[in-house]
Structure formats: structure tokens, C-alpha cells
Design a protein around this motif. Structure first.
Motif, PDB file in Angstrom:
ATOM      1  N   ASN A  74       0.873  -1.176   0.000  1.00 22.42           N
ATOM      2  CA  ASN A  74       0.000   0.000   0.000  1.00 22.42           C
ATOM      3  C   ASN A  74       0.908   1.223   0.000  1.00 22.42           C
ATOM      4  OD1 ASN A  74      -1.640   2.245   0.823  1.00 22.42           O
ATOM      5  ND2 ASN A  74      -3.119   0.825   1.711  1.00 22.42           N
ATOM      6  N   ALA A 109       0.111  -6.476  10.396  1.00 22.32           N
ATOM      7  CA  ALA A 109      -1.109  -5.846   9.880  1.00 22.32           C
ATOM      8  C   ALA A 109      -1.645  -4.827  10.879  1.00 22.32           C
ATOM      9  CB  ALA A 109      -2.165  -6.907   9.572  1.00 22.32           C
ATOM     10  N   SER A 113      -1.639  -0.761  10.223  1.00 16.36           N
ATOM     11  CA  SER A 113      -2.990  -0.247   9.979  1.00 16.36           C
ATOM     12  C   SER A 113      -3.172   1.039  10.768  1.00 16.36           C
ATOM     13  CB  SER A 113      -4.046  -1.270  10.404  1.00 16.36           C
ATOM     14  OG  SER A 113      -4.030  -2.381   9.552  1.00 16.36           O
ATOM     15  N   VAL A 117      -5.646   3.404   6.243  1.00 18.10           N
ATOM     16  CA  VAL A 117      -5.101   2.105   5.856  1.00 18.10           C
ATOM     17  C   VAL A 117      -5.548   1.031   6.849  1.00 18.10           C
ATOM     18  CG1 VAL A 117      -2.983   0.772   5.490  1.00 18.10           C
ATOM     19  CG2 VAL A 117      -3.062   3.175   4.839  1.00 18.10           C
ATOM     20  N   THR A 118      -6.139  -0.024   6.314  1.00 19.95           N
ATOM     21  CA  THR A 118      -6.495  -1.194   7.110  1.00 19.95           C
ATOM     22  C   THR A 118      -5.957  -2.406   6.377  1.00 19.95           C
ATOM     23  OG1 THR A 118      -8.501  -0.120   7.898  1.00 19.95           O
ATOM     24  CG2 THR A 118      -8.371  -2.506   8.156  1.00 19.95           C
ATOM     25  N   LEU A 119      -5.037  -3.107   7.020  1.00 10.97           N
ATOM     26  CA  LEU A 119      -4.413  -4.267   6.393  1.00 10.97           C
ATOM     27  C   LEU A 119      -5.026  -5.551   6.931  1.00 10.97           C
ATOM     28  CD1 LEU A 119      -0.626  -3.258   6.532  1.00 10.97           C
ATOM     29  CD2 LEU A 119      -2.266  -2.858   4.696  1.00 10.97           C
ATOM     30  N   ASN A 120      -5.131  -6.544   6.050  1.00 11.44           N
ATOM     31  CA  ASN A 120      -5.560  -7.879   6.481  1.00 11.44           C
ATOM     32  C   ASN A 120      -4.315  -8.714   6.773  1.00 11.44           C
ATOM     33  OD1 ASN A 120      -4.598  -8.948   3.993  1.00 11.44           O
ATOM     34  ND2 ASN A 120      -6.573  -8.565   3.016  1.00 11.44           N
ATOM     35  N   GLN A 123      -1.882  -9.145   3.837  1.00 12.28           N
ATOM     36  CA  GLN A 123      -1.058  -7.957   3.625  1.00 12.28           C
ATOM     37  C   GLN A 123      -0.015  -7.831   4.737  1.00 12.28           C
ATOM     38  OE1 GLN A 123      -4.546  -5.456   3.405  1.00 12.28           O
ATOM     39  NE2 GLN A 123      -4.016  -4.841   1.297  1.00 12.28           N
TER      40      GLN A 123
END
Length: 139
Positions: A74, A109, A113, A117-120, A123
Motif C-alpha cells: 500500500n 497488519a 494499519s 489504511v487497514t491491512l488484512n 497484507q
């Protein structure tokens, strides 16, 4: 080392006070081992600190590689290089402490985050890979 000396000093002062205190009858009081034992326990805990993993700081080339890897996940992750390096050092500490890959991915993550931005977890795994390949080596 300074904490240990302070803790031992507090333990010694507590022991001295409990030995020199007078009872209500005017005679010497019997020593109270509870404060001394608690202080000794905390002193023993202070002598055995767990050593945190040694986390390297990336040099300029490693930082560039890290930021490039984060941009793939990202682009916003690399917008603030100082924040990105601090997050990467946290992830590196998790890796070096021996946590399993799934846990490291979750923590990466969560660490990266924020804001928009929110990561799984997948990611997070990519972030951990960027950290490993750019500068985080096992000690």
C-alpha cells in the motif's frame, strides 16, 4: 543495574525500618518478614530482565528497499519513512523473538494499519516479508 541497586536499597530500608520499629507497649517489635520478602522478590525479578531482541536499524539502501516493499502492499505505508522504519523495527523484533509466521503477520497488519489504511493478515504477511528481505536478519 541502577534499578537493581535502588530495589535492593528499598528492600534494605524496609528491613531496617521493620527491625527498629517499636511495638505499642514501648518494647521492640518483632520483625515483619512480609515487606522484606516482597522487596526481595522484586529485587530478584530485577536481576533477571529478559533481553529484548536486538533490532537493527536499516541503512539507506535497506530503508529504500523496505519502503519499496511497503509501497507494493500500500503506497500510504511508505508515506512517512520514519514511521515506516519504526513499524518495521517492531515487526523485526516480533520475527527475532521467534513468533510464528501467522502471529507476525497479524501483528504487522495491526502495526501498519491506521488512518485510512487497514491491512488484512495476508497484507501483514507481505509487510513482514518486506521487513525480512530488506534488513531484518536473524541474530
Amino acid at each position: 543495574m541502577r534499578i537493581r541497586v535502588i530495589t535492593i536499597g528499598v528492600a534494605a530500608a524496609g528491613a531496617l525500618l521493620s527491625l527498629t520499629a517499636c511495638g505499642s507497649s514501648g518494647g521492640p517489635a518483632t520483625p515483619n518478614p512480609a515487606p522484606t520478602q516482597a522487596a526481595a522478590t522484586s529485587a530478584a525479578g530485577a536481576t533477571k530482565p529478559s533481553a529484548p531482541p536486538v533490532v537493527p536499524s536499516p541503512n539507506a539502501a535497506q530503508q529504500a528497499g523496505l519502503l519499496a516493499g511497503l509501497k507494493i502492499v500500500n503506497p500510504e505505508l511508505a508515506a512517512d519513512p520514519t514511521k515506516a522504519v519504526a513499524g518495521a523495527q517492531y515487526v523485526c523484533a516480533q520475527i527475532q523473538s521467534g513468533k510464528d509466521e501467522a502471529t507476525v503477520a497479524k501483528e504487522a497488519a495491526a502495526k501498519f494499519s491506521g488512518g485510512s489504511v487497514t491491512l488484512n493478515d495476508q497484507q501483514g504477511k507481505l509487510v513482514a516479508t518486506a521487513v525480512k528481505t530488506s534488513f531484518c536478519t536473524m541474530p
